[in-house]
Design a protein around this motif. Structure first.
Motif, PDB file in Angstrom:
ATOM      1  N   HIS A  77       0.885  -1.168   0.000  1.00 37.46           N
ATOM      2  CA  HIS A  77       0.000   0.000   0.000  1.00 37.46           C
ATOM      3  C   HIS A  77       0.915   1.207   0.000  1.00 37.46           C
ATOM      4  CE1 HIS A  77      -2.825   3.004   1.469  1.00 37.46           C
ATOM      5  NE2 HIS A  77      -3.822   2.147   1.409  1.00 37.46           N
ATOM      6  N   GLU A 152     -10.738  -7.329   4.215  1.00 37.96           N
ATOM      7  CA  GLU A 152     -11.510  -6.325   4.964  1.00 37.96           C
ATOM      8  C   GLU A 152     -11.967  -5.162   4.087  1.00 37.96           C
ATOM      9  OE1 GLU A 152      -9.540  -8.803   7.774  1.00 37.96           O
ATOM     10  OE2 GLU A 152      -8.510  -7.491   6.359  1.00 37.96           O
ATOM     11  N   ASN A 153     -11.503  -5.107   2.854  1.00 37.82           N
ATOM     12  CA  ASN A 153     -11.840  -3.996   1.968  1.00 37.82           C
ATOM     13  C   ASN A 153     -12.947  -4.384   0.995  1.00 37.82           C
ATOM     14  OD1 ASN A 153      -9.685  -1.501   2.025  1.00 37.82           O
ATOM     15  ND2 ASN A 153      -8.857  -3.391   2.863  1.00 37.82           N
ATOM     16  N   GLN A 187     -12.960   2.778   2.364  1.00 39.79           N
ATOM     17  CA  GLN A 187     -12.453   1.631   1.626  1.00 39.79           C
ATOM     18  C   GLN A 187     -13.134   0.317   2.017  1.00 39.79           C
ATOM     19  OE1 GLN A 187      -9.937   2.362  -0.929  1.00 39.79           O
ATOM     20  NE2 GLN A 187     -10.976   4.244  -0.335  1.00 39.79           N
ATOM     21  N   ALA A 188     -13.815   0.299   3.149  1.00 40.73           N
ATOM     22  CA  ALA A 188     -14.563  -0.893   3.538  1.00 40.73           C
ATOM     23  C   ALA A 188     -15.805  -1.064   2.665  1.00 40.73           C
ATOM     24  CB  ALA A 188     -14.966  -0.820   5.006  1.00 40.73           C
ATOM     25  N   SER A 191     -13.344  -0.260  -2.871  1.00 36.72           N
ATOM     26  CA  SER A 191     -11.894  -0.080  -2.851  1.00 36.72           C
ATOM     27  C   SER A 191     -11.396   0.832  -3.962  1.00 36.72           C
ATOM     28  CB  SER A 191     -11.187  -1.441  -2.993  1.00 36.72           C
ATOM     29  OG  SER A 191     -11.342  -2.222  -1.843  1.00 36.72           O
ATOM     30  N   ASP A 315      -9.050   4.766   5.912  1.00 37.84           N
ATOM     31  CA  ASP A 315      -8.114   3.725   5.497  1.00 37.84           C
ATOM     32  C   ASP A 315      -7.165   3.463   6.648  1.00 37.84           C
ATOM     33  OD1 ASP A 315      -6.140   2.149   4.438  1.00 37.84           O
ATOM     34  OD2 ASP A 315      -6.161   3.165   2.489  1.00 37.84           O
TER      35      ASP A 315
END
Length: 367
Positions: A77, A152-153, A187-188, A191, A315
């Motif tokens: 990331h 998780e995203n 972002q959850a 994405s 994030d």
């Protein structure tokens, strides 16, 4: 920070220059934040990559990965200012004539890769702000998205086009009562959408960023769905090359704020105003993006003072250190601009020619 389009650009370069090649030399400098907070050490990373062949590369929103000939694989990331440089390849959106920008290895490198071919390919992951994350994920390559942090995203609107359907989006926005811009940045939920992409999407959808998501009509949601795919697909196809973006895009005109004798307006004279939504400064065209329902706060459709600081999109990878946000440039925006955007992202970018004596390079590449 690099958003879906910019990350897609670097995945393109990894596939073009590194995939299928064996790594003869890997070096990594330990960083308690970049490696450590992701649960990996530089030594572990170096051992996992050394001598292996890069089998592939992929992306989910702002995350990307390099899969190896055997596990574990590297998942990364960029944070706010990270990037992957490939020697003698134009991975960035600009260039300068500063000698230090041509040094190799580059400053602030976290890991270096060298292939075993001749001539060898060299790559470096750099991040002077230390908000990037580099981790190892031990799993089969085709199951990497089933593991943290990717699981998780939310879905990626380009990679998961079928998932991000109109019905999926309708259920998502109707189930929450948050400003629609904040929903897009989380972002959850979905994405890859960051500040400039979120503004562009809402501008094309003609939706005010502060309007509560659960008040959008079915027609508005349908238009939002169309705009998400249009902006994401187009910017990815163009490798985030802003010179190729359509002239009618908000992106082309949003940077006028603060520039002397140049008001922030569209070519047709429509005014661009700025307000804070979801902790981020948003560019809005009030004549196009009208409020059709309740909003998070009542604002006047006039230019506002810029906030002293802006928070990152929702994030956990970039927010956990509590550092102020800093945006990665796109084509035509200089390093000087990046520094000025640490507290806000509404100031106009300086053109490359101011920095490189007019020697602007092209990022027009064949996919």
């Amino acid at each position: 920070m690099p958003e879906l389009a910019e990350v897609s650009r670097i995945v393109h370069f990894i596939r073009k220059h590194l995939v299928g090649k064996k790594l003869a030399n890997v070096q990594a400098q330990h960083d308690d934040i970049v490696f450590g907070k992701a649960g990996t050490s530089a030594a572990e990373f170096q051992k996992a990559m050394q001598g292996k062949t890069i089998a592939g590369a992929g992306q989910q929103g702002k995350y990307f990965w390099i899969t190896m000939s055997s596990p574990p694989h590297a998942v990364m990331h960029f944070g706010m200012a990270g990037w992957l440089k490939i020697r003698n390849a134009d991975t960035y959106y600009y260039r300068t004539d500063k000698p230090e920008d041509k040094e190799w290895p580059p400053k602030y490198w976290k890991f270096l890769l060298e292939t075993d071919e001749e001539p060898k390919t060299e790559a470096a992951f750099v991040d002077f702000r230390r908000l990037a994350r580099i981790r190892l994920v031990d799993c089969p390559a085709d199951e990497i998205r089933k593991y943290s942090p990717l699981k998780e995203n939310g879905p990626d609107p380009v990679a998961d086009k079928d998932t991000v359907s109109n019905e999926w989006l309708k259920e998502k926005v109707k189930s929450k009562k948050v400003p629609i811009k904040a929903l897009l940045l989380d972002q959850a939920n979905i994405s890859g959408i960051g500040n400039w992409m979120g503004d562009e999407i809402l501008y094309h959808a003609k939706i005010h960023p502060e309007q509560y998501s659960n008040t959008l009509t079915d027609d508005q949601i349908k238009q939002l769905h169309t705009s998400i795919h249009y902006v994401c697909d187009t910017s990815v196809e163009l490798l985030a090359d802003s010179e190729k973006f359509p002239e009618e895009w908000l992106f082309k005109h949003r940077w006028g704020k603060g520039k002397k004798n140049k008001p922030a307006v569209l070519p047709n004279g429509e005014k661009i105003v700025y307000l804070t939504v979801g902790g981020r400064t948003s560019a809005v065209v009030p004549s196009v993006q009208k409020k059709t329902g309740p909003v998070a706060k009542d604002i006047a459709d006039e230019d506002r003072k810029r906030p002293a600081a802006s928070k990152e999109e929702s994030d956990p990878e970039t927010a956990e250190d509590g550092a102020p946000a800093k945006k990665r440039t796109t084509n035509g925006r200089s390093k000087t601009t990046v520094k000025k955007e640490e507290a806000e992202d509404t100031k106009p970018p300086k053109k490359v020619k101011e920095q490189s004596a007019g020697k602007r390079r092209s990022t027009r590449l064949t996919k």
